[in-house]
Design a protein around this motif. Sequence first.
Motif, mmCIF file in Angstrom:
data_model
loop_
_atom_site.group_PDB
_atom_site.id
_atom_site.type_symbol
_atom_site.label_atom_id
_atom_site.label_comp_id
_atom_site.label_asym_id
_atom_site.label_seq_id
_atom_site.Cartn_x
_atom_site.Cartn_y
_atom_site.Cartn_z
ATOM 1 N N VAL A 160 0.849 -1.115 -0.070
ATOM 2 C CA VAL A 160 0.110 0.180 -0.199
ATOM 3 C C VAL A 160 0.865 1.420 0.137
ATOM 4 N N ARG A 161 0.594 2.136 -0.830
ATOM 5 C CA ARG A 161 1.365 3.307 -1.033
ATOM 6 C C ARG A 161 0.671 4.561 -0.695
ATOM 7 N N GLY A 162 1.228 5.435 -0.012
ATOM 8 C CA GLY A 162 0.808 6.948 0.473
ATOM 9 C C GLY A 162 1.790 7.818 0.472
ATOM 10 N N ARG A 163 1.195 8.878 1.014
ATOM 11 C CA ARG A 163 2.093 10.190 1.223
ATOM 12 C C ARG A 163 1.446 10.934 2.396
ATOM 13 N N PHE A 164 2.236 11.962 2.798
ATOM 14 C CA PHE A 164 1.563 12.852 3.803
ATOM 15 C C PHE A 164 2.044 14.097 2.981
ATOM 16 N N THR A 165 0.943 15.095 3.219
ATOM 17 C CA THR A 165 0.862 16.234 2.165
ATOM 18 C C THR A 165 1.318 17.535 2.864
ATOM 19 N N GLN A 166 1.422 17.540 4.279
ATOM 20 C CA GLN A 166 1.929 18.660 4.874
ATOM 21 C C GLN A 166 3.338 18.409 5.550
ATOM 22 N N LEU A 167 4.336 19.196 5.145
ATOM 23 C CA LEU A 167 5.493 18.897 5.582
ATOM 24 C C LEU A 167 6.199 20.286 5.807
ATOM 25 N N GLU A 168 6.963 20.533 6.876
ATOM 26 C CA GLU A 168 7.870 21.509 7.234
ATOM 27 C C GLU A 168 9.232 20.969 7.228
ATOM 28 N N ALA A 169 10.055 21.674 6.752
ATOM 29 C CA ALA A 169 11.788 21.317 6.988
ATOM 30 C C ALA A 169 12.655 22.411 6.913
ATOM 31 N N ASP A 170 13.657 22.208 7.710
ATOM 32 C CA ASP A 170 14.918 23.396 7.585
ATOM 33 C C ASP A 170 16.095 22.664 7.321
ATOM 34 N N LEU A 171 17.028 23.242 6.636
ATOM 35 C CA LEU A 171 18.375 22.822 6.413
ATOM 36 C C LEU A 171 19.347 23.915 6.800
ATOM 37 N N HIS A 172 20.113 23.802 7.780
ATOM 38 C CA HIS A 172 21.141 24.662 8.086
ATOM 39 C C HIS A 172 22.335 24.283 7.631
ATOM 40 N N VAL A 173 23.154 24.914 7.036
ATOM 41 C CA VAL A 173 24.611 24.451 6.419
ATOM 42 C C VAL A 173 25.403 25.294 7.053
ATOM 43 N N GLY A 174 26.466 24.630 7.672
ATOM 44 C CA GLY A 174 27.796 25.464 8.330
ATOM 45 C C GLY A 174 28.782 25.106 7.563
ATOM 46 N N GLU A 175 30.010 25.567 8.028
ATOM 47 C CA GLU A 175 31.420 25.509 7.383
ATOM 48 C C GLU A 175 31.800 23.939 7.286
ATOM 49 N N THR A 176 31.451 23.263 8.087
ATOM 50 C CA THR A 176 31.557 21.751 7.939
ATOM 51 C C THR A 176 30.425 20.933 8.208
ATOM 52 N N LEU A 177 30.795 19.651 7.919
ATOM 53 C CA LEU A 177 29.688 18.647 7.942
ATOM 54 C C LEU A 177 29.128 18.661 9.402
ATOM 55 N N ALA A 178 30.051 18.729 10.429
ATOM 56 C CA ALA A 178 29.671 18.799 11.787
ATOM 57 C C ALA A 178 28.764 19.894 12.004
ATOM 58 N N ASP A 179 28.538 21.021 11.203
ATOM 59 C CA ASP A 179 27.593 22.023 11.447
ATOM 60 C C ASP A 179 26.520 22.034 10.738
ATOM 61 N N VAL A 180 26.190 21.040 9.968
ATOM 62 C CA VAL A 180 24.765 20.622 9.148
ATOM 63 C C VAL A 180 23.890 20.125 10.109
ATOM 64 N N ARG A 181 22.522 20.756 9.913
ATOM 65 C CA ARG A 181 21.434 20.449 10.804
ATOM 66 C C ARG A 181 20.356 20.321 9.719
ATOM 67 N N VAL A 182 19.690 19.103 9.990
ATOM 68 C CA VAL A 182 18.183 19.160 9.292
ATOM 69 C C VAL A 182 17.223 18.756 10.376
ATOM 70 N N SER A 183 16.111 19.337 10.057
ATOM 71 C CA SER A 183 14.874 18.963 10.949
ATOM 72 C C SER A 183 13.493 19.072 10.144
#
Length: 202
Positions: free
Chosen positions: A52-75
């Motif tokens: 069974v296939r489906g989806r969720f139509t309401q999504l909020e997301a943030d991508l914070h990019v820093g100077e290195t990988l250690a500073d990358v944040r996704v929520s």
Amino acid sequence: MADDLSTTVNSTTSTTSTNSTAALPLAPGAWTLDPLHSAVNFTIRHLGIAKVRGRFTQLEADLHVGETLADVRVSATIALASIDTGNADRDAHTRSADLLDVERRPTMTFRSTEVSGADEDWSMEGELTIGDVTRPVTLDVEFGGVVDSPADGQRHAGFEATGEIRRGDFGLDFGAGFLGDVVKLQLDMQFVEPREPQGQAG
């Protein structure tokens, strides 16, 4: 994440490095989600013989990019009530207290804890929360590249993230015998590069 990108943070540093000092091919700052070109899809086995296939139509997301990988944040936050399997009656039942119980579990949230990889293939470790239960999850991420959009004139970055969770780990053990325990997730996401702050141009 690699390509011939003019926004490479440090083009002289090899992007094949996976440690915390690796250079990133994305401009530092807060990248915003392009909701019109992003989607959260899932599949689950029914009776063990079909999907069974489906989806969720309401999504909020943030991508914070820093100077290195250690500073990358996704929520990301997904509204569980926005489930859409193509059948209104089934969706209504899934939202009910018998199944997802969206009154008690309104959202599914993800917070990254570590990013690693190189070129097009990346991995993202994080914590997934459904209701009041949080579990670790790993997403395989394919970086699609960065391009100037003719629609808005801004640079867009594309990603596909895939992974799977077990419903039982989150207390979602309804439908035993009908629904499989494993839910496969696929997220197609576009983010828009942050605009340069006014007064910063040389």
